[in-house]
Structure formats: structure tokens, C-alpha cells
Write an enzyme that holds these catalytic residues in place. Structure first.
Site, PDB file in Angstrom:
ATOM      1  N   LEU A 116       3.175  18.218   3.677  1.00 43.07           N
ATOM      2  CA  LEU A 116       3.612  16.904   4.150  1.00 43.07           C
ATOM      3  C   LEU A 116       3.631  15.853   3.039  1.00 43.07           C
ATOM      4  CD1 LEU A 116       1.707  16.757   7.580  1.00 43.07           C
ATOM      5  CD2 LEU A 116       4.088  17.430   7.160  1.00 43.07           C
ATOM      6  N   ALA A 120       2.055  13.308  -3.230  1.00 41.36           N
ATOM      7  CA  ALA A 120       2.988  12.226  -3.563  1.00 41.36           C
ATOM      8  C   ALA A 120       2.547  10.917  -2.930  1.00 41.36           C
ATOM      9  CB  ALA A 120       4.395  12.586  -3.098  1.00 41.36           C
ATOM     10  N   ALA A 121       2.067  10.983  -1.690  1.00 41.08           N
ATOM     11  CA  ALA A 121       1.641   9.766  -0.994  1.00 41.08           C
ATOM     12  C   ALA A 121       0.469   9.103  -1.710  1.00 41.08           C
ATOM     13  CB  ALA A 121       1.279  10.080   0.454  1.00 41.08           C
ATOM     14  N   ASP A 162       9.489  14.214  -2.723  1.00 47.02           N
ATOM     15  CA  ASP A 162       8.288  13.695  -2.055  1.00 47.02           C
ATOM     16  C   ASP A 162       7.952  12.259  -2.466  1.00 47.02           C
ATOM     17  OD1 ASP A 162       8.293  16.245  -1.038  1.00 47.02           O
ATOM     18  OD2 ASP A 162       6.197  16.665  -1.490  1.00 47.02           O
TER      19      ASP A 162
END
EC number: 2.7.1.36
Length: 335
Positions: A116, A120-121, A162
Site C-alpha cells: 500500500l 513512500a508515504a 508510490d
């Protein structure tokens, strides 16, 4: 002077086109409203200190200076978390041309290693928080590029999907290194996590091996995936009403899952969650990401709770969510 900055960045799902994107075909991804939160503030030590909570490395605390790293707690994923966050901080400091002590605290709703975009988040949220703390006014596109650079530094290779989706938000159509934003649609979705992860590297290699051994069989599958993505883009851009769009996108999801299954990247557990979701009323369900574990997602207008329950009964971990119009968000700036 700013005391601290709190920023957040969302997870992502590949809506259509995983695996075929490796062969130059398009993909569509979207940000979803599961977020990683990063709080950044100055300290007097001159070092950088990272605390991570609720990201499968509970209570992780790491400090580092120019030449030493201090693991204040001993967890196996410490280095993995540290690498994305440290490079994100370093790049933000480079942009500002400053060397100062910074404390960074991380909390996350995104399961690590589930496909998910958790890495990257955390990179995007860290760059967002630290750059604002340092007085920089970077655009989301600039932060996306820095997030891509972090992934390249850590992973050695990255499409940039992402970090771009996490920074910019909404829907993005991707083909051969170029991004095109698509009109926003409300997608009531349920993500189902199998609780296990597959190796993206190994799964991509497995598909490559099949492609090389049986190109006459695998090439048409990849070609169909590419056409499917363009059909999804056509539907999103069309003047159909929302209900018709959702129905048609759901049909494409089911076809896409079948094609991914034909490539051999689905698993028994992913299949069980997909079919449980459909039986409970989802109009479409498919794996998302590399496969081999990780997550599936279901499109379930008016049936999110029922679908979430079905996924749980089937042994998955359900997460009711929706597409996030916003990417990186500065939640709070304290002066």
C-alpha cells in the site's frame, strides 16, 4: 519561529495495471485515506532522532549524528524504517542548506509491507514536515520528486508511482515514466490485508521467466491488461453517471484479477478474500500490488460494512476507506 510541524501522507492502491506496467503498459493508481503522520521539531543536540509508533515496529527509537547511529531499542525492521526516513530528512536538509538537530515522530495507519505504499508515504510525510519546519515552501510535485529520489537511494529502482500518488493524491494515470491526473471519483472501497507479504522482486522475476519461456501466451495477457487500463481511463473520463461508472469499473476489476491470476501472482488467501468480497456484494474485487500476499481491494458502494465483515470471516484484515483527494497534507504548524 516554528516549534513543530505535523504532516500526513496517504497510502495508495494500484487500481489497474500492476505487473503489465513493467512491460511499458499503463497503470492507474489512487491515494486512499489511510495515512502516515510525521511530526518534526528542532532539538538542541544537533543530531536527528526518529521515533516510530504503530508501524509494525512498536516503540522504535533511533538516533544518529554525522558518524554514529544509536538504536535505542532493538527491532528487526529498525534499519528499514530508518533508511526511508533518514534519506527523507537528509534531502530536506540539503534543500535548505542547513545542518540542525531535528526530532521526528511517526505514527501510521498503513500496514508495512502490504503493498500500500507505506515506505513512500513515510518518505513524503517526512519531507513535507521537515521542509516546512526548515522554512521551505516546496510544491507537492517537488516533494514527489524528492520522495522518488528517496526510493531510488533505498531500493535502487523505483517507477515513482508510490511517492507521486502519495504526494499529489487523487487518481493518476501512469505510462512509461509520465503521469496524468484523472478526474476525481468517490470510490467506496474496502482493502483486505492477507497478513502476509510477497516479494515484489521475486514475483516480477517469476512473471519475466514465464514471459521469456511462453511469450505467445503471456504477451496477450499483458496486452489485455494494457487495454483494460485504457478502458478504465475512458470510463473515468466519460459522461456516464457515477453508478454506471462504478459498475463498469467493477467489471474491469474482476477481469484484471483474473488476468493477474493467470500470470500466477495471486494466492489462495487473496482469492478467498476476493471471492468473499464479491459474494458479500462488492461489484468488483482484485488483488492490488505485486501479489503473492499483501492486499486486495473491493469496490463496494452501499456494502462496505458487509464486505469488511466477509473479508474478516475469510481470515483477512479489513480496512474500510475511500480515495483521498488530497495527497500530502500539512495538518498543523505550531509557532
Amino acid at each position: 519561529m516554528v516549534k513543530y510541524v505535523l504532516a500526513s501522507a496517504p497510502a495508495k492502491v494500484i487500481l489497474f495495471g500492476e505487473h503489465s506496467v513493467v512491460y511499458g503498459k499503463p497503470a492507474i493508481a489512487s491515494a486512499i485515506e489511510l495515512r502516515t503522520y510525521v511530526r518534526a521539531q528542532f532539538n538542541d543536540s544537533g543530531n536527528i532522532k526518529i521515533e516510530a509508533h504503530d508501524i509494525k515496529t512498536p516503540g522504535l527509537i533511533v538516533s544518529f549524528s554525522e558518524d554514529k547511529i544509536y538504536f535505542e531499542t532493538d527491532y528487526g525492521k529498525a534499519a528499514e524504517v530508518l533508511s526511508y526516513v533518514r534519506y527523507a530528512i537528509e534531502l530536506a536538509l540539503e534543500e535548505s542548506d542547513k545542518r540542525v538537530g531535528i526530532d521526528v515522530s511517526i505514527t501510521s495507519q498503513i500496514p508495512v509491507g502490504a503493498g500500500l505504499g507505506s515506505s513512500a508515504a513515510v518518505a513524503v510525510a517526512t519531507i513535507g514536515a521537515v521542509s516546512r519546519l526548515l522554512g521551505l515552501e516546496l510544491s507537492k510535485e517537488e516533494i514527489a520528486k524528492l520522495g522518488h529520489k528517496v526510493e531510488l537511494l533505498v531500493q535502487g529502482a523505483s517507477s515513482g508511482i508510490d511517492p507521486t500518488v502519495s504526494a499529489v493524491g487523487g487518481f493518476l494515470y501512469y505510462k512509461q515514466g509520465k503521469f496524468e491526473p484523472l478526474p476525481f471519483m468517490e470510490l467506496p472501497i474496502v482493502v483486505g490485508y492477507t497478513g502476509s507479504t510477497g516479494s515484489t522482486k521475486e514475483l516480477v522475476a517469476m512473471v519475466r521467466k514465464r514471459y521469456e519461456e511462453m511469450p505467445e501466451l503471456v504477451e496477450p495477457i499483458l496486452e489485455a491488461m494494457g487495454k483494460l487500463v485504457d478502458k478504465a481511463k475512458e470510463i473515468i473520463l466519460s459522461k456516464l453517471d457515477e453508478e454506471e461508472k462504478l459498475t463498469k469499473l467493477g467489471e474491469l476489476m474482476n477481469i484484471n484479477h483474473g488476468l493477474l491470476d493467470a500470470l500466477g501472482v495471486s494466492t489462495k488467501k487473496l482469492g478467498e478474500l476476493v471471492y468473499a468480497a464479491r459474494t458479500a456484494g462488492a461489484i468488483g474485487a482484485k488483488l492490488t500490488g505485486a501479489g503473492g500476499g499483501g492486499c486486495m481491494y473491493a469496490l463496494a458502494p452501499g456494502r462496505q460494512r458487509e464486505v469488511a465483515t466477509a473479508i474478516k470471516i475469510a481470515g483477512g484484515i479489513p480496512m474500510i476507506t475511500r480515495v483521498s483527494r488530497e495527497g500530502l497534507r500539512i495538518e498543523e504548524v505550531s509557532r
